[in-house]
Design a protein around this motif. Structure first.
Motif: not given
Length: 511
Positions: A35-40, A81-89
């Protein structure tokens, strides 16, 4: 408790309950390395505090990586890279919650979204009284209906005379070994995930049910039948005991006397209220003759056999104190007018009339005793599961589980143990601990994101920000829309489509 005569809204067109715009479709597990080498299709929940419900540990500043339906990483990780980030601080992440004693309303536009909006990702339906429940289960599993994972029990199997009116509720009534075995074979063919046993089964019928279920690969859950002791039920292999009625009798210094009184209870078919009225004075005797030595013996047996107890304090509070029960005005908008009418009927007709002042006082004291009783169950490390008996007057699917968590803490459980009873213990019970019950890599991404720390105050489980079900993110805006859709749906005129959900007790006569 649940009414067997409620009217429900008609089913909508196929797929109406499916919420558009989810993050992931169901897919195969992805290893962390690949997953970390081929983010999808990766979503990253960043800057969260992850709660370990087994230890109470708070892991701060964490990133939870989700790919398809699985968690692929938890820790202080970079965002691929390419992941959808949800900042939930500032948010807290717990495993998805489970209600292990539910009776859903009969419209897929109502119960499934109410459960998910409240962070419930797993439901144990305690009576498969309508084939649609099995349909929901299968549609949710297939991904065509958005809802919690459902484990659905059989029709109620009860003795003769049954406490339910078979004309109002589907009940399989058995009075001998042959009938008991045939009933188990029938519910297996109907698609039940487990067998639901009830209060008035004879010893012969009960033992035949347990034996036939074992042969067919089914487990047995339900009430502790009046004809057996709690130790006998546990030793027979029943996986869970629902409610406190039978357990309370088992730990009395006057057990022989109260057992004799239970055997002398006389009811007509369908007269659940008569059973309750006769059971109350017996419970009162047992409550006032609690024996720690008997508790050590009985509770030790439950613990060794891993017999789970689902106290359903939410139900008991209403039945013990009907004079002090009312619908939460903030939640009434999620119930149909017919549902509210049935709830009023059940309380005002079945429970409040014809009681003396002494009876009312005793019932209120019984509620305090049940809380102390649950405290003893925790003290003896009996495995406890959180369940509501949703369908009890004024309980609302999903919301009621948060009431139950508060009741468990009010009874003496720590917030962590209450959370465990609604997450890790259900996962173990269902044989799914490899997939559910904690926030760890390789687990299914059933998660609840909270605005405040539930270990500080269990009421914070209500402060839901985001829900993740099988990797699908339900955002705050989507949660609000789900609730708004339910509010609109229950305002539509009811039809004759009905699920008689078969909760603990009570029914309304036909109009």
């Amino acid at each position: 408790m649940n009414s067997s005569r409620r009217q429900f809204l008609a089913r909508t067109a196929a797929g109406a309950a499916v919420l558009a715009g989810g993050t992931f479709a169901t897919g195969a597990t992805t290893s962390s390395a690949s997953a970390l080498t081929k983010p999808r299709n990766i979503t990253a929940l960043t800057n969260v505090t992850v709660i370990d419900v087994a230890t109470g540990r708070r892991d701060r500043h964490q990133t939870v990586l989700i790919s398809d339906e699985r968690i692929i990483g938890v820790g202080r990780l970079p965002v691929p890279r390419g992941a959808v980030e949800l900042d939930l601080t500032g948010k807290y992440v717990i495993p998805g919650l489970a209600d292990m004693h539910a009776h859903s309303l009969g419209d897929e536009r109502v119960s499934p979204p109410l459960y998910l909006a409240n962070g419930l990702t797993t439901i144990r339906e305690m009576a498969g009284t309508d084939p649609r429940l099995y349909g929901w289960r299968d549609q949710i599993e297939a991904g065509t209906l958005l809802g919690p994972r459902m484990v659905v029990g059989s029709q109620i199997i009860d003795g003769d005379p049954t406490l339910w009116d078979p004309n109002l509720l589907k009940v399989l009534v058995v009075d001998d070994e042959a009938g008991a075995r045939a009933a188990v074979r029938q519910v297996k063919s109907e698609g039940a995930d487990f067998v639901k046993v009830y209060s008035r089964l004879s010893v012969t019928a009960y033992r035949a049910i347990v034996d036939e279920a074992r042969k067919l690969g089914l487990t047995v859950h339900g009430h502790g039948p009046d004809s057996l002791t709690s130790k006998e039920v546990s030793n027979a292999g029943q996986r869970s005991i629902e409610h406190i009625h039978s357990l309370g009798l088992a730990v009395s210094t006057r057990e022989a006397e109260v057992r004799r009184m239970v055997r002398e209870i006389s009811v007509q078919t369908g007269d659940y209220n008569a059973w309750f009225r006769q059971m109350h004075p017996i419970e009162w005797i047992a409550a006032n003759s609690f024996s720690r030595s008997r508790a050590a013996d009985v509770f030790g047996t439950l613990r060794r056999n891993r017999t789970r107890v689902t106290p359903t304090l939410t139900m008991h509070r209403v039945l013990d104190m009907p004079d002090y029960t009312a619908m939460d005005s903030a939640l009434a908008k999620y119930m149909s007018a017919d549902e509210l009418d049935v709830y009023d009927y059940a309380l005002n007709t079945l429970y409040k009339p014809n009681r003396t002042a002494e009876e009312i006082s005793h019932q209120r004291e019984m509620w305090a005793w049940r809380q102390r009783f649950v405290r003893e169950l925790f003290a003896y490390d009996v495995p406890i599961m959180a369940g509501t008996d949703t369908g009890t007057p004024y309980s609302v699917p999903g919301f009621a589980l948060h009431d139950e968590l508060e009741h468990l803490v009010g009874a003496g459980a720590t917030p962590r143990r209450a959370l465990y009873a609604a997450t890790a213990e259900p996962a173990k019970f269902l044989g799914m601990s490899a997939d559910l019950g904690s926030v760890e890599p390789r687990k299914i991404a059933d998660l609840v994101v909270l605005d405040a720390d539930p270990l500080t105050d269990i009421r914070n489980t209500r402060k839901i920000h985001t829900v993740v079900t099988r990797g699908r993110v339900i955002s705050p805006a989507q949660r609000r829309q789900m609730l708004a859709d339910v509010e609109a749906a229950v305002k539509e005129p009811p039809t004759v489509a009905t699920i008689a959900a078969g909760g603990c007790c009570g029914s309304r006569p036909a109009n």
